[in-house]
Design an enzyme around this catalytic site. Structure first.
Site, PDB file in Angstrom:
ATOM      1  CG  HIS A 242      -1.764   1.212   1.385  1.00 50.12           C
ATOM      2  ND1 HIS A 242      -3.079   1.248   1.013  1.00 50.12           N
ATOM      3  CD2 HIS A 242      -1.477   2.453   1.850  1.00 50.12           C
ATOM      4  CE1 HIS A 242      -3.576   2.465   1.239  1.00 50.12           C
ATOM      5  NE2 HIS A 242      -2.614   3.211   1.756  1.00 50.12           N
ATOM      6  CD  GLU A 243       1.460   3.689   3.690  1.00 48.04           C
ATOM      7  OE1 GLU A 243       1.700   4.746   3.080  1.00 48.04           O
ATOM      8  OE2 GLU A 243       0.392   3.492   4.302  1.00 48.04           O
TER       9      GLU A 243
ATOM     10  CG  HIS B 115       0.365   6.407  -0.700  1.00 48.54           C
ATOM     11  ND1 HIS B 115      -0.708   7.063  -1.256  1.00 48.54           N
ATOM     12  CD2 HIS B 115      -0.096   5.839   0.450  1.00 48.54           C
ATOM     13  CE1 HIS B 115      -1.776   6.883  -0.473  1.00 48.54           C
ATOM     14  NE2 HIS B 115      -1.430   6.147   0.559  1.00 48.54           N
TER      15      HIS B 115
ATOM     16  CG  HIS C 194       0.308   8.941  -7.106  1.00 51.40           C
ATOM     17  ND1 HIS C 194      -0.714   9.416  -6.317  1.00 51.40           N
ATOM     18  CD2 HIS C 194       0.104   9.477  -8.332  1.00 51.40           C
ATOM     19  CE1 HIS C 194      -1.504  10.185  -7.046  1.00 51.40           C
ATOM     20  NE2 HIS C 194      -1.036  10.242  -8.265  1.00 51.40           N
TER      21      HIS C 194
HETATM   22 ZN   LIG Z   1      -2.667   5.320   2.063  1.00 49.00          ZN
END
Ligand SMILES: [Zn+2]
Length: 707
Positions: free
Chosen positions: A496-497, A500, A503
């Site tokens: 998940h991290e 980011h 991105h």
């Molecule tokens: Zn998040």
């Protein structure tokens, strides 16, 4: 699914009003000897990475003060200029006005989150009002606004590139959203509203804190607490008196309800939580009613039918109707699944020889028995296959290489703020440098809870900077010599991290305030949630889920259990989330002349008319009276964002599944059309262009096992 509420993206403070004086001016105007303050000069390390070997606590306050002063001065100069407004002398100047402050605050807030101390905490408190005053000095400056407004009107005739036009729009919208377009009289009214709203939010937080403390339950009879382990009991010992004290958590359901065997105790604890703010000295009903009514007036003053319509500007959902449409697509399936789960749990109650009708306070206790019976999943069997660094390098990085072609090289020469932090350099497929990545995974007292991502250095072509990005998690640190093993939830958090991070790494913007993750709340969790999907993808999983001792791959039987248990209790969890999200929206679509007689009656009606009350044992995750996200924090009309991005990521993964899955071509296309675009495009259109259609709800329902 991991609990997304404990995770958030730490966004940089002034993504939108960066500042500027050139570096030379900074140096010449600085009363301090800047050569002695490493924060006031550009780092000489690769990628302008912060030089933690030189930075000390003492450097922050003067550097932050200096950054604020520089930005204030620059903003004044832009506003008071006698020359006609141009893109360069107004918008670009505004964009550059926070350069020093952003550099310093990126490092400062990185440390206050991941490795703080008393000195940094004191500075943080001292700076908060200064940052608020700086915001006012920018967005309430009418001369400045008139220049921005003029440029926004003639933007198409300026011969600018699309991203520069978007930058003008972005600034204009921020000013407008803050009320810069109002008449002087209305601005005064707005200021009055804002002050009153801030005071009410404060009062709400204070009252809720008292209610939570006051609601804690003390038990002196150990039998009442049957089911709790000795360790749990030890942690609950009442330090102010006899027995054991159970504190209240912010949510409706309390974690201990899962273990507590005594039904009367469960009922007592649940009701203490559910009614914590009702009919006592800590009643918040009047406060939230006043807040909602005043917010409605604010929305109207700013020219919108309601507060939510004003608040949703610039988001992907755009208008409240789109949020309600998503809810309507989820509610029937969620409540139907919850009803099935309730029936299963009722059966379990019967199997255990009990004879009562399932209530909310029984749910988690018996649901856990159902879970064990159905899935038989033991974390301790799984963990040896998830060693931290192996998951990172052979899972998370491997997936990024397969999809986007990027490669990774560990750098042990870059100074960090803590010995646990790993640093990697990233490269494009053609060997070109891409950025620096810091992985800070282990919990320690100086770190706050949760997991997050942010930048030390934001990508921008304006300053010719590549991203320096960090991920912070709170995995338990093993004893010296022991392997660092993760639960499956923790593995998902790592993916998940890093979503980011991708991105941020793929950002390809001219202007820092539009770069990478500087996007609306209902989009920012999309790339991260999307990246979680690769954790269970067979080709990736085979590569990283190997036993830390024997090197053997994780057995299929264990994998099947992990996959199957992923849909457990999803009817409950989606329904309680929808109920809270819906309450948030209902409170914020009332018209400006609405008078709410009673908050509880309003809540009851809001749930009934959306059919979110049909399974009586599933209460909202938060009731209105203790919904701190929306009445005490910044999530008013925004709590839906978690469900929105969840819808997006399942829909996006569905596209991959239907188009060949994990391929370089698919990754490249996603990178070019979505991940690299920052905030330069209309988010809804961008998604549609990539997907070929609007996002659909069906893949999310399937993933949650609701269809
Ligand atoms: Zn998040």
């Amino acid at each position: 699914m991991k609990n997304v509420y404990t995770m958030f993206l730490l966004t940089v403070l002034f993504t939108s009003c960066n500042d500027s004086k050139s570096k030379n001016e900074t140096t010449s105007q600085d009363p301090m000897n800047t050569t002695e303050n490493p924060l006031l000069v550009e780092s000489t390390l690769p990628y302008f990475a912060p030089d933690f070997s030189k930075i000390t606590n003492d450097h922050f306050k003067p550097a932050l003060d200096q950054g604020i002063a520089l930005q204030e001065k620059a903003v004044q100069e832009i506003a008071n200029a006698s020359t006609e407004a141009t893109f360069d002398n107004t918008i670009l100047a505004l964009e550059k006005s926070g350069e020093v402050l952003e550099r310093v605050s990126n490092i400062f807030y990185g440390l206050t989150g991941a490795h703080t101390n008393d000195t940094l905490q004191a500075i943080q408190e001292e700076m908060a009002p200064k940052f608020a005053a700086l915001q006012d000095a920018i967005f309430l400056n009418d001369k400045l606004f008139q220049r921005v407004k003029h440029l926004n009107e003639i933007k198409e005739s300026l011969g600018l590139e699309a991203e520069a036009v978007k930058l003008i729009e972005n600034y204009f919208e921020q000013f407008e959203k803050a009320g810069a377009n109002l008449s002087p009289e209305d601005k005064e009214v707005l200021k009055g509203y804002n002050a009153k709203l801030a005071a009410l939010e404060n009062q709400f937080n204070k009252t809720l804190l008292e209610a939570n403390n006051n609601g804690a339950l003390v038990f002196t009879d150990k039998a009442a607490l049957a089911g709790l382990s000795e360790a749990q009991l030890k942690s609950l010992e009442n330090t102010e008196g006899e027995g054991w004290k159970i504190p209240l958590l912010n949510t409706t359901q309390q974690p201990l309800l899962q273990s507590l065997e005594n039904r009367a105790t469960r009922e007592k604890l649940f009701k203490a939580a559910f009614y914590r703010t009702d009919g006592s000295a800590h009643d918040t009903k009047g406060i939230i009613t006043e807040l909602a009514e005043l917010r409605a007036k604010k929305g109207a003053l700013l020219g919108f039918p309601n507060y939510a319509a004003w608040s949703l500007q610039g988001t992907m959902a755009e208008v409240p109707e789109n949020v309600f449409k998503m809810f309507e697509g989820l509610i029937p399936a969620a409540t139907a699944k919850a009803a099935n789960e309730a029936a299963e749990i009722q059966q379990m109650v019967k199997t255990k020889g009990e004879d009562f009708t399932l209530e909310a306070w029984d749910w988690n206790h018996y649901a856990e028995m159902v879970r064990i019976a159905k899935y038989d999943l033991d974390e301790n069997q799984i963990k040896p296959y998830f060693e931290t660094k192996t998951v990172l390098e052979k899972g998370v990085f491997y997936a990024a290489r397969k999809l986007y072609g990027i490669t990774f090289k560990e750098r042990i020469d870059i100074p960090t703020y803590h010995e646990d932090v790993l640093v990697y350099e990233l490269f494009e497929e053609n060997g070109e440098a891409l950025g620096l990545f810091y992985a800070d995974y282990f919990a320690r007292p100086s770190k706050r809870g949760g997991a997050w991502m942010s930048n030390f250095v934001t990508q921008s072509k304006l300053y010719d900077k590549k991203p320096v990005i960090y991920n912070v998690c709170n995995y338990p640190k093993p004893a010296s010599g022991e392997p660092a093993l993760l639960t499956y939830d923790e593995v998902e958090t790592m993916f998940h991290e890093f979503g980011h991070a991708l991105h941020g790494f793929f950002a390809d913007q001219q202007y820092p305030s539009l770069s990478g993750t500087a996007v609306a709340r209902d989009f920012v969790e999309f790339p991260s949630q999307f990246n979680e999907n690769w954790a269970l993808y067979p080709e990736i999983l085979k590569n990283y889920a190997v036993h830390y001792k024997t090197g053997e791959q994780i057995p299929q039987t264990l994998l099947d259990k992990i996959k199957k248990s992923g849909t457990f209790n999803q009817g409950y969890s989606l329904t309680e989330n929808l109920a809270a999200s819906n309450l948030d929206m209902q409170w914020h679509v009332i018209a400006a002349d609405t008078k709410i007689a009673d908050a509880n009656a309003f809540e009851k009606e809001a749930l009934a008319k959306t059919k979110l009350d049909v399974v009586s044992a599933v209460p909202p995750r938060y009731r209105s009276t203790y919904f701190a996200h929306i009445f005490g924090g910044g999530y008013a009309a925004g709590y839906y964002s978690y469900l929105w991005t969840e819808m997006l990521h399942h829909d996006a993964y569905n596209w991959f599944e239907n188009n060949g899955g994990l391929t370089r071509a698919n990754g490249q296309r996603f990178r070019e059309m979505v991940l690299s675009r920052g905030n330069t495009l209309d988010l809804e259109q961008m998604y549609k262009d990539w997907r070929g259609s609007d996002p659909q709800i069906a893949p999310m329902l399937t993933a949650r096992g609701l269809e």
